[in-house]
Design an enzyme around this catalytic site. Structure first.
Site, PDB file in Angstrom:
ATOM      1  CE1 TYR A   1      -4.313  -0.027  -0.396  1.00  0.00           C
ATOM      2  CE2 TYR A   1      -4.311  -1.645   1.357  1.00  0.00           C
ATOM      3  CZ  TYR A   1      -4.960  -0.989   0.332  1.00  0.00           C
ATOM      4  OH  TYR A   1      -6.249  -1.303   0.032  1.00  0.00           O
TER       5      TYR A   1
ATOM      6  CD  GLU B   1      -3.481   3.976   0.741  1.00  0.00           C
ATOM      7  OE1 GLU B   1      -2.367   3.488   1.035  1.00  0.00           O
ATOM      8  OE2 GLU B   1      -4.564   3.421   0.980  1.00  0.00           O
TER       9      GLU B   1
ATOM     10  CG  ASP C   1      -8.781  10.473 -23.768  1.00  0.00           C
ATOM     11  OD1 ASP C   1      -7.777   9.766 -23.634  1.00  0.00           O
ATOM     12  OD2 ASP C   1      -9.923  10.106 -23.434  1.00  0.00           O
TER      13      ASP C   1
ATOM     14  CB  THR D   1      -4.847   3.701 -21.808  1.00  0.00           C
ATOM     15  OG1 THR D   1      -4.802   3.951 -23.210  1.00  0.00           O
ATOM     16  CG2 THR D   1      -6.268   3.790 -21.318  1.00  0.00           C
TER      17      THR D   1
ATOM     18  CE  LYS E   1      -7.177   1.950 -25.359  1.00  0.00           C
ATOM     19  NZ  LYS E   1      -7.602   2.980 -24.400  1.00  0.00           N
TER      20      LYS E   1
ATOM     21  NE  ARG F   1      -6.004  -4.472 -19.810  1.00  0.00           N
ATOM     22  CZ  ARG F   1      -6.521  -4.053 -20.971  1.00  0.00           C
ATOM     23  NH1 ARG F   1      -7.457  -3.148 -21.005  1.00  0.00           N
ATOM     24  NH2 ARG F   1      -6.088  -4.550 -22.108  1.00  0.00           N
TER      25      ARG F   1
HETATM   26  N1  DSN Z   1     -11.980   0.347 -24.733  1.00  0.00           N
HETATM   27  C1  DSN Z   1     -11.095   1.273 -25.393  1.00  0.00           C
HETATM   28  C2  DSN Z   1     -11.015   1.012 -26.851  1.00  0.00           C
HETATM   29  O1  DSN Z   1     -11.058  -0.124 -27.245  1.00  0.00           O
HETATM   30  O2  DSN Z   1     -10.877   1.949 -27.612  1.00  0.00           O
HETATM   31  C3  DSN Z   1     -11.448   2.701 -25.152  1.00  0.00           C
HETATM   32  O3  DSN Z   1     -11.607   2.928 -23.816  1.00  0.00           O
END
Ligand code: DSN
Length: 421
Positions: free
Chosen positions: A53, A55, A200, A227, A230, A236
């Site tokens: 933990y 925080e 974003d 994120t 990707k 993730r």
């Molecule tokens: N789930 C993601 C995507 O596949 O684009 C977006 O949040």
């Protein structure tokens, strides 16, 4: 052997994990928001840091025993700053949507207005879709494409709405838009109406880090949300980057913790640090550039085969194809059929779709994961040919079997690598 302890202790979970191992090895992953991480990223993600933990932030924690968590979080932050050329990074968001929501709460008051791209034209749920809870807190207004055949955003309408609605934040970003946004225009509209401009970049942050596409920070954007799993090819998770405003960065830190989340997921933060180091490696630039070349190669095949693409093609890693309009097969049918021949992608609404989200007119697919496998233009084009063949000849079982065999051969010839540096 991998997963030895799970195998001994829990055969049900073991079998599911092994099933996924085989699925990933023997099939092609074309979902444009997915990728394969290195073994080093997986090791960090599976490390003892999951026990801790933490925080707070490095040097200011609410629990003891932070000498190693402080190291990994600081490494992740410093590497992220270098990758995206900015002064502040918060690497604690558990995922993309929490990063977005924490940022809204950091910078806005309830009732304030946010302008975002309409989901039906490629935006994201967190940019104001009525099914999300944040629409109960903030007021969302939308912008759209002016022309779905070219993908041009209707910047004039955007300015008009922005002048009328006075958004405090304008979001530039998407989850199903195959073109680059005109960041200079976003920044100009933000300036004119006194709104912060936030990008974003979940889908394309790896392309930005690899300098294959433009970086919104170069156009005066204040914040980038992303994120990490990707195109960036990390674990993730989520991340919030601030260009230069310490005031904004401090508000964001406070909003992520304690405002929105509890303990950070330190094993994932260590995995982010490992992935960011990989992305700083020169080979990542080659990877990012190849993602675009591969998407172009697929685009050319689809055009030659008469498949309509929303925006006419792609300038990034993804393609949105109107399979219902072009081939008379729905998005759901296409997704299921292609899955059966070893190609995974997702059904997707197309702009102004008249069909429903669970069985829309389109499919969305992209090249980040196949490029990680080592595919170049020739293999990418072949996959596009096989996809169209499968959809056109969907009643021919022999043809589908032969396509599946060819996909398996391609997978064998291009195994998922363990390391990229
Ligand atoms: N789930 C993601 C995507 O596949 O684009 C977006 O949040």
């Amino acid at each position: 052997m991998q997963y030895e302890a799970i195998k001994r202790q829990d055969t049900e979970v073991y079998e599911a994990i092994m099933g996924e191992e085989i699925r990933e090895a023997e099939g092609l992953e074309l979902i444009p928001s997915e990728n394969y991480v290195s073994r080093a990223v997986r090791e960090a993600n599976g490390s003892v840091l999951t026990n801790k933990y933490s925080e707070g932030y490095a040097g200011r924690r609410y629990y003891g025993g932070q000498e190693f968590t402080d190291v990994v979080e600081t490494l992740a932050i410093e590497r992220a700053k270098k990758l995206f050329n900015c002064q502040f990074a918060n690497v604690q968001p558990h995922a993309g949507a929490p990063a977005n929501v924490a940022t809204y709460f950091a910078l806005l008051e309830p009732g304030d207005t946010i302008m975002g791209m309409d989901l039906s034209h490629g935006g994201h749920l967190t940019h104001g879709h009525p099914v999300t809870y944040i629409t109960k807190i903030f007021n969302f207004v939308r912008y759209k494409m002016k022309d779905v055949e070219t993908g041009e955003i209707d910047y004039d309408a955007m300015l008009e709405v922005a002048k009328k609605e006075r958004p405090k934040v304008i979001m530039a970003g998407f989850s199903a838009y195959p073109r680059e946004l005109d960041y200079a225009k976003f920044a100009a509209i933000g300036k004119e109406v006194g709104a912060l401009v936030i990008a974003d970049m979940g889908h394309i942050s790896g392309l930005i880090a690899g300098k294959a596409v433009k970086n919104p920070f170069d156009f005066g954007f204040d914040v980038i949300l992303t994120t990490t799993h990707k195109t960036l090819r990390g674990p993730r998770g989520g991340m919030i980057l601030t260009r230069e405003s310490e005031e904004i960065a401090k508000k964001i830190d406070k909003s992520v913790f304690p405002g929105f989340q509890g303990g950070p997921i330190m094993n994932t933060i260590a995995a982010k640090a490992v992935a960011f180091e990989e992305a700083l490696h020169p080979s990542f630039k080659t990877y990012a550039a190849q993602i675009l070349k591969n998407a172009k190669a697929m685009e050319e095949v689809l055009r030659a085969r008469g498949v309509r693409m929303i925006t006419g093609g792609t300038s990034n890693h993804l393609i949105l194809a109107d399979v219902f309009g072009s081939l008379g097969v729905t998005g759901h049918e296409a997704e299921t059929l292609l899955d059966s021949v070893g190609i995974t992608l997702n059904k997707n609404m197309i702009a102004d779709d008249t069909r429903k989200p669970m069985d829309p007119s389109g499919i969305r697919f992209g090249t980040p994961a196949i490029t990680t496998r080592g595919f170049k233009e020739v293999q990418s084009a072949r996959v596009a040919e096989l996809m169209v063949d499968a959809l056109e000849q969907r009643a021919d079982k022999n043809k589908l079997e032969s396509i599946h065999s060819e996909i398996k051969e391609l997978c064998k010839a291009f195994p998922v690598p363990e390391s990229f540096v």
